[in-house]
Motif scaffolding. Structure first.
Motif, PDB file in Angstrom:
ATOM      1  N   ALA A  82       0.835  -1.209   0.000  1.00  0.00           N
ATOM      2  CA  ALA A  82       0.000   0.000   0.000  1.00  0.00           C
ATOM      3  C   ALA A  82       0.867   1.256   0.000  1.00  0.00           C
ATOM      4  CB  ALA A  82      -0.933  -0.023   1.205  1.00  0.00           C
ATOM      5  N   PHE A  83       1.998   1.206   0.688  1.00  0.00           N
ATOM      6  CA  PHE A  83       2.925   2.347   0.704  1.00  0.00           C
ATOM      7  C   PHE A  83       3.407   2.659  -0.715  1.00  0.00           C
ATOM      8  CE2 PHE A  83       7.403   3.645   0.736  1.00  0.00           C
ATOM      9  CZ  PHE A  83       7.317   4.855   1.413  1.00  0.00           C
ATOM     10  N   PHE A  84       3.807   1.621  -1.442  1.00  0.00           N
ATOM     11  CA  PHE A  84       4.306   1.858  -2.806  1.00  0.00           C
ATOM     12  C   PHE A  84       3.187   2.230  -3.765  1.00  0.00           C
ATOM     13  CE2 PHE A  84       7.957  -0.460  -1.115  1.00  0.00           C
ATOM     14  CZ  PHE A  84       8.975   0.382  -1.546  1.00  0.00           C
ATOM     15  N   VAL A  85       1.988   1.682  -3.563  1.00  0.00           N
ATOM     16  CA  VAL A  85       0.850   2.062  -4.408  1.00  0.00           C
ATOM     17  C   VAL A  85       0.492   3.526  -4.162  1.00  0.00           C
ATOM     18  CG1 VAL A  85      -1.626   1.685  -4.777  1.00  0.00           C
ATOM     19  CG2 VAL A  85      -0.065  -0.264  -4.667  1.00  0.00           C
ATOM     20  N   GLN A  86       0.583   3.969  -2.919  1.00  0.00           N
ATOM     21  CA  GLN A  86       0.293   5.377  -2.608  1.00  0.00           C
ATOM     22  C   GLN A  86       1.290   6.303  -3.305  1.00  0.00           C
ATOM     23  OE1 GLN A  86       0.607   6.272   1.527  1.00  0.00           O
ATOM     24  NE2 GLN A  86      -0.485   8.209   1.360  1.00  0.00           N
ATOM     25  N   ARG A  87       2.542   5.875  -3.404  1.00  0.00           N
ATOM     26  CA  ARG A  87       3.568   6.709  -4.044  1.00  0.00           C
ATOM     27  C   ARG A  87       3.512   6.669  -5.564  1.00  0.00           C
ATOM     28  NH1 ARG A  87       9.433   6.711  -1.413  1.00  0.00           N
ATOM     29  NH2 ARG A  87       8.957   8.262   0.151  1.00  0.00           N
ATOM     30  N   TYR A  88       3.312   5.457  -6.139  1.00  0.00           N
ATOM     31  CA  TYR A  88       3.436   5.296  -7.590  1.00  0.00           C
ATOM     32  C   TYR A  88       2.120   4.967  -8.290  1.00  0.00           C
ATOM     33  CZ  TYR A  88       8.421   5.009  -6.593  1.00  0.00           C
ATOM     34  OH  TYR A  88       9.691   5.275  -6.176  1.00  0.00           O
ATOM     35  N   GLY A  89       1.094   4.605  -7.560  1.00  0.00           N
ATOM     36  CA  GLY A  89      -0.163   4.191  -8.172  1.00  0.00           C
ATOM     37  C   GLY A  89      -0.196   2.683  -8.388  1.00  0.00           C
ATOM     38  N   ASP A  90      -1.314   2.212  -8.954  1.00  0.00           N
ATOM     39  CA  ASP A  90      -1.477   0.773  -9.180  1.00  0.00           C
ATOM     40  C   ASP A  90      -0.475   0.226 -10.186  1.00  0.00           C
ATOM     41  OD1 ASP A  90      -3.527   0.459  -7.363  1.00  0.00           O
ATOM     42  OD2 ASP A  90      -5.097   0.823  -8.853  1.00  0.00           O
ATOM     43  N   TRP A  91       0.092   1.101 -10.982  1.00  0.00           N
ATOM     44  CA  TRP A  91       1.047   0.695 -12.014  1.00  0.00           C
ATOM     45  C   TRP A  91       2.232  -0.066 -11.418  1.00  0.00           C
ATOM     46  CZ3 TRP A  91       6.163   1.982 -12.388  1.00  0.00           C
ATOM     47  CH2 TRP A  91       6.791   1.615 -13.562  1.00  0.00           C
ATOM     48  N   ILE A  92       2.585   0.272 -10.185  1.00  0.00           N
ATOM     49  CA  ILE A  92       3.777  -0.315  -9.574  1.00  0.00           C
ATOM     50  C   ILE A  92       3.608  -1.806  -9.279  1.00  0.00           C
ATOM     51  CG2 ILE A  92       3.253   0.132  -7.147  1.00  0.00           C
ATOM     52  CD1 ILE A  92       6.614   0.880  -8.747  1.00  0.00           C
ATOM     53  N   LEU A  93       2.362  -2.260  -9.199  1.00  0.00           N
ATOM     54  CA  LEU A  93       2.099  -3.669  -8.897  1.00  0.00           C
ATOM     55  C   LEU A  93       2.174  -4.503 -10.171  1.00  0.00           C
ATOM     56  CD1 LEU A  93      -0.946  -3.229  -6.523  1.00  0.00           C
ATOM     57  CD2 LEU A  93       1.425  -3.650  -5.870  1.00  0.00           C
ATOM     58  N   TYR A  94       2.790  -5.672 -10.069  1.00  0.00           N
ATOM     59  CA  TYR A  94       2.810  -6.563 -11.232  1.00  0.00           C
ATOM     60  C   TYR A  94       1.440  -7.162 -11.493  1.00  0.00           C
ATOM     61  CZ  TYR A  94       7.390  -7.004 -13.232  1.00  0.00           C
ATOM     62  OH  TYR A  94       8.522  -6.767 -13.936  1.00  0.00           O
ATOM     63  N   GLU A  95       0.646  -7.341 -10.464  1.00  0.00           N
ATOM     64  CA  GLU A  95      -0.731  -7.817 -10.621  1.00  0.00           C
ATOM     65  C   GLU A  95      -1.655  -6.742 -10.076  1.00  0.00           C
ATOM     66  OE1 GLU A  95      -1.410 -11.706  -9.077  1.00  0.00           O
ATOM     67  OE2 GLU A  95       0.441 -12.458  -9.931  1.00  0.00           O
ATOM     68  N   PRO A  96      -2.043  -5.783 -10.926  1.00  0.00           N
ATOM     69  CA  PRO A  96      -2.888  -4.694 -10.444  1.00  0.00           C
ATOM     70  C   PRO A  96      -4.268  -5.217 -10.060  1.00  0.00           C
ATOM     71  CG  PRO A  96      -2.602  -4.541 -12.807  1.00  0.00           C
ATOM     72  CD  PRO A  96      -1.739  -5.657 -12.341  1.00  0.00           C
ATOM     73  N   PRO A  97      -4.945  -4.527  -9.136  1.00  0.00           N
ATOM     74  CA  PRO A  97      -6.277  -4.981  -8.736  1.00  0.00           C
ATOM     75  C   PRO A  97      -7.256  -4.863  -9.907  1.00  0.00           C
ATOM     76  CG  PRO A  97      -5.765  -2.841  -7.774  1.00  0.00           C
ATOM     77  CD  PRO A  97      -4.527  -3.330  -8.439  1.00  0.00           C
ATOM     78  N   VAL A  98      -8.223  -5.749  -9.918  1.00  0.00           N
ATOM     79  CA  VAL A  98      -9.202  -5.777 -11.012  1.00  0.00           C
ATOM     80  C   VAL A  98     -10.324  -4.802 -10.673  1.00  0.00           C
ATOM     81  CG1 VAL A  98     -10.752  -7.234 -12.348  1.00  0.00           C
ATOM     82  CG2 VAL A  98      -8.612  -8.166 -11.472  1.00  0.00           C
ATOM     83  N   ARG A  99     -10.222  -3.608 -11.192  1.00  0.00           N
ATOM     84  CA  ARG A  99     -11.248  -2.580 -11.022  1.00  0.00           C
ATOM     85  C   ARG A  99     -11.003  -1.487 -12.065  1.00  0.00           C
ATOM     86  NH1 ARG A  99      -8.128  -0.793  -5.907  1.00  0.00           N
ATOM     87  NH2 ARG A  99      -6.792   0.798  -6.806  1.00  0.00           N
ATOM     88  N   GLY A 100     -12.045  -0.730 -12.378  1.00  0.00           N
ATOM     89  CA  GLY A 100     -11.941   0.391 -13.294  1.00  0.00           C
ATOM     90  C   GLY A 100     -11.418  -0.013 -14.664  1.00  0.00           C
ATOM     91  N   LEU A 101     -10.386   0.647 -15.110  1.00  0.00           N
ATOM     92  CA  LEU A 101      -9.823   0.395 -16.436  1.00  0.00           C
ATOM     93  C   LEU A 101      -9.225  -1.012 -16.531  1.00  0.00           C
ATOM     94  CD1 LEU A 101      -9.117   1.499 -19.229  1.00  0.00           C
ATOM     95  CD2 LEU A 101      -6.981   2.333 -18.266  1.00  0.00           C
TER      96      LEU A 101
END
Length: 157
Positions: A82-101
């Motif tokens: 969550a710390f890295f997602v807050q800094r970089y967004g969902d893009w930073i995750l190799y498996e982004p959560p399934v929502r929105g785009l």
């Protein structure tokens, strides 16, 4: 005898070289395997196709250091992510959560296959209907004439 000993020595040398290679999956001794497990789920912001665990870029090394610090502070894996997602967004995750785009990205192949199947079904239904109407347009007289022509002795081999 000399030739056999040369092959033996060469084989031993190759074996020694193969065993001297470092294992690629073992983390360096300065970070725990937990750090590399979490860093493996995060993208390197400057490298393409490499995780923060695989990359040797300065920012990836810094990310691993931050992960080690946060683990030492007792934070959980989810809190660190969550710390890295807050800094970089969902893009930073190799498996982004399934929502929105990303939901559309996951569902678009299924939607495309559904549209392709529907189009193929409509095309085949139209071809089948056209074949049935063509066969029903033939009169009884034409069918009888065709049968007599096919059974005539001139057509027999």
């Amino acid at each position: 005898m000399r030739r056999a000993s040369t092959w033996w020595l060469g084989g031993l040398l190759l074996l020694a070289l193969a065993l001297a290679q470092p294992s690629p999956n073992t983390p360096p001794p300065d970070f725990s395997p937990e750090v590399f497990k979490i860093a493996g789920q995060l993208r390197c912001p400057v490298c393409q196709g490499e995780s923060a665990a695989e990359s040797n870029a300065g920012i990836a090394v810094e990310m691993r250091r931050i992960i080690a610090e946060q683990l030492a502070q007792g934070k959980s894996e989810a809190e660190i992510r969550a710390f890295f997602v807050q800094r970089y967004g969902d893009w930073i995750l190799y498996e982004p959560p399934v929502r929105g785009l990303t939901l559309w990205v996951w569902l678009s192949p299924l939607l495309g296959l559904g549209l392709l199947g529907f189009g193929l079904w409509r095309y085949l239904a139209r071809v089948r209907a056209r074949a049935l109407t063509t066969a029903s347009d033939v009169s009884e007289e034409e069918i009888a004439r065709l049968e007599t022509e096919l059974q005539s002795p001139e057509r027999q081999p």
